[in-house]
Design a protein around this motif. Structure first.
Motif, PDB file in Angstrom:
ATOM      1  N   LYS A 165       0.892  -1.386  -0.058  1.00 46.60           N
ATOM      2  CA  LYS A 165      -0.068   0.008   0.141  1.00 46.60           C
ATOM      3  C   LYS A 165       0.901   1.335  -0.016  1.00 46.60           C
ATOM      4  O   LYS A 165       0.888   2.218   0.755  1.00 46.60           O
ATOM      5  CB  LYS A 165      -1.089  -0.074   1.296  1.00 46.60           C
ATOM      6  CG  LYS A 165      -2.076  -1.036   1.332  1.00 46.60           C
ATOM      7  CD  LYS A 165      -2.882  -1.116   2.262  1.00 46.60           C
ATOM      8  CE  LYS A 165      -3.910  -2.118   2.436  1.00 46.60           C
ATOM      9  NZ  LYS A 165      -4.853  -2.321   3.476  1.00 46.60           N
ATOM     10  N   ASN A 166       2.043   1.191  -0.672  1.00 46.06           N
ATOM     11  CA  ASN A 166       2.770   2.403  -1.096  1.00 46.06           C
ATOM     12  C   ASN A 166       3.502   2.782   0.132  1.00 46.06           C
ATOM     13  O   ASN A 166       4.095   3.958   0.195  1.00 46.06           O
ATOM     14  CB  ASN A 166       1.840   3.595  -1.489  1.00 46.06           C
ATOM     15  CG  ASN A 166       1.408   3.663  -2.859  1.00 46.06           C
ATOM     16  OD1 ASN A 166       1.815   3.124  -3.785  1.00 46.06           O
ATOM     17  ND2 ASN A 166       0.005   4.136  -3.006  1.00 46.06           N
ATOM     18  N   ASN A 167       3.925   1.743   0.894  1.00 44.05           N
ATOM     19  CA  ASN A 167       4.599   1.999   2.076  1.00 44.05           C
ATOM     20  C   ASN A 167       5.942   0.906   2.047  1.00 44.05           C
ATOM     21  O   ASN A 167       5.467  -0.340   1.960  1.00 44.05           O
ATOM     22  CB  ASN A 167       3.892   1.929   3.431  1.00 44.05           C
ATOM     23  CG  ASN A 167       2.962   3.121   3.688  1.00 44.05           C
ATOM     24  OD1 ASN A 167       3.604   4.483   3.658  1.00 44.05           O
ATOM     25  ND2 ASN A 167       1.771   2.738   4.102  1.00 44.05           N
ATOM     26  N   PHE A 168       6.974   1.543   2.435  1.00 45.80           N
ATOM     27  CA  PHE A 168       8.148   0.424   2.719  1.00 45.80           C
ATOM     28  C   PHE A 168       8.296   0.471   4.269  1.00 45.80           C
ATOM     29  O   PHE A 168       8.244   1.431   4.855  1.00 45.80           O
ATOM     30  CB  PHE A 168       9.307   1.103   2.156  1.00 45.80           C
ATOM     31  CG  PHE A 168       9.364   0.847   0.502  1.00 45.80           C
ATOM     32  CD1 PHE A 168       9.906  -0.320  -0.008  1.00 45.80           C
ATOM     33  CD2 PHE A 168       9.180   1.901  -0.215  1.00 45.80           C
ATOM     34  CE1 PHE A 168      10.075  -0.555  -1.315  1.00 45.80           C
ATOM     35  CE2 PHE A 168       9.244   1.792  -1.669  1.00 45.80           C
ATOM     36  CZ  PHE A 168       9.500   0.641  -2.141  1.00 45.80           C
TER      37      PHE A 168
ATOM     38  N   GLN B 157       2.880  -9.685   4.769  1.00 46.58           N
ATOM     39  CA  GLN B 157       2.007  -9.845   3.632  1.00 46.58           C
ATOM     40  C   GLN B 157       2.594  -8.618   2.661  1.00 46.58           C
ATOM     41  O   GLN B 157       3.425  -7.707   2.930  1.00 46.58           O
ATOM     42  CB  GLN B 157       0.424  -9.127   4.010  1.00 46.58           C
ATOM     43  CG  GLN B 157      -0.122 -10.066   4.876  1.00 46.58           C
ATOM     44  CD  GLN B 157      -1.715  -9.629   4.874  1.00 46.58           C
ATOM     45  OE1 GLN B 157      -1.893  -8.645   4.547  1.00 46.58           O
ATOM     46  NE2 GLN B 157      -2.599 -10.544   5.423  1.00 46.58           N
ATOM     47  N   GLY B 158       2.368  -8.607   1.189  1.00 46.24           N
ATOM     48  CA  GLY B 158       2.957  -7.672   0.290  1.00 46.24           C
ATOM     49  C   GLY B 158       3.956  -8.222  -0.412  1.00 46.24           C
ATOM     50  O   GLY B 158       4.470  -9.204  -0.356  1.00 46.24           O
ATOM     51  N   TYR B 159       4.734  -7.398  -1.074  1.00 42.76           N
ATOM     52  CA  TYR B 159       5.817  -7.670  -1.817  1.00 42.76           C
ATOM     53  C   TYR B 159       6.884  -7.600  -0.753  1.00 42.76           C
ATOM     54  O   TYR B 159       6.992  -6.681  -0.045  1.00 42.76           O
ATOM     55  CB  TYR B 159       6.073  -6.894  -2.932  1.00 42.76           C
ATOM     56  CG  TYR B 159       7.455  -7.089  -3.771  1.00 42.76           C
ATOM     57  CD1 TYR B 159       7.665  -8.261  -4.456  1.00 42.76           C
ATOM     58  CD2 TYR B 159       8.393  -6.257  -3.559  1.00 42.76           C
ATOM     59  CE1 TYR B 159       8.692  -8.428  -5.358  1.00 42.76           C
ATOM     60  CE2 TYR B 159       9.737  -6.633  -4.273  1.00 42.76           C
ATOM     61  CZ  TYR B 159       9.599  -7.731  -5.179  1.00 42.76           C
ATOM     62  OH  TYR B 159      11.038  -7.821  -5.779  1.00 42.76           O
ATOM     63  N   LYS B 160       7.871  -8.687  -0.728  1.00 46.46           N
ATOM     64  CA  LYS B 160       8.972  -8.527   0.187  1.00 46.46           C
ATOM     65  C   LYS B 160      10.080  -9.022  -0.274  1.00 46.46           C
ATOM     66  O   LYS B 160      10.219 -10.073  -0.865  1.00 46.46           O
ATOM     67  CB  LYS B 160       8.576  -9.309   1.456  1.00 46.46           C
ATOM     68  CG  LYS B 160       8.001 -10.953   1.173  1.00 46.46           C
ATOM     69  CD  LYS B 160       7.168 -11.175   2.424  1.00 46.46           C
ATOM     70  CE  LYS B 160       6.434 -12.502   1.673  1.00 46.46           C
ATOM     71  NZ  LYS B 160       5.172 -13.091   2.659  1.00 46.46           N
ATOM     72  N   ILE B 161      11.181  -8.677   0.377  1.00 51.35           N
ATOM     73  CA  ILE B 161      12.643  -9.284  -0.184  1.00 51.35           C
ATOM     74  C   ILE B 161      13.325  -9.627   1.075  1.00 51.35           C
ATOM     75  O   ILE B 161      13.263  -8.984   1.963  1.00 51.35           O
ATOM     76  CB  ILE B 161      13.505  -8.075  -1.153  1.00 51.35           C
ATOM     77  CG1 ILE B 161      12.767  -7.873  -2.263  1.00 51.35           C
ATOM     78  CG2 ILE B 161      14.986  -8.607  -1.359  1.00 51.35           C
ATOM     79  CD1 ILE B 161      13.235  -6.600  -2.774  1.00 51.35           C
TER      80      ILE B 161
END
Length: 50
Positions: free
Chosen positions: A9-12, A31-35
């Motif tokens: 949601k546009n937050n890192f 949750q979300g994209y993660k590395i």
């Protein structure tokens, strides 16, 4: 050191862990994209020949 960088949601957000085990346990829950990244410093004890 292990770092998880997560984007949702546009937050890192960044999370820091001492062990790979700790990082992988949390990694599955985020949750979300993660590395997942391992940070190795040149002067770490495992790399210095003494």
């Amino acid at each position: 050191m292990w770092i998880i960088t997560a984007y949702l949601k546009n937050n890192f957000k960044m999370f820091e862990f001492d062990t790979e085990k700790e990082a992988k346990e949390v990694f599955e829950e985020i949750q979300g994209y993660k590395i997942l990244t391992e940070v190795i410093y040149f002067d770490d004890y495992c790399l210095v020949g003494s």
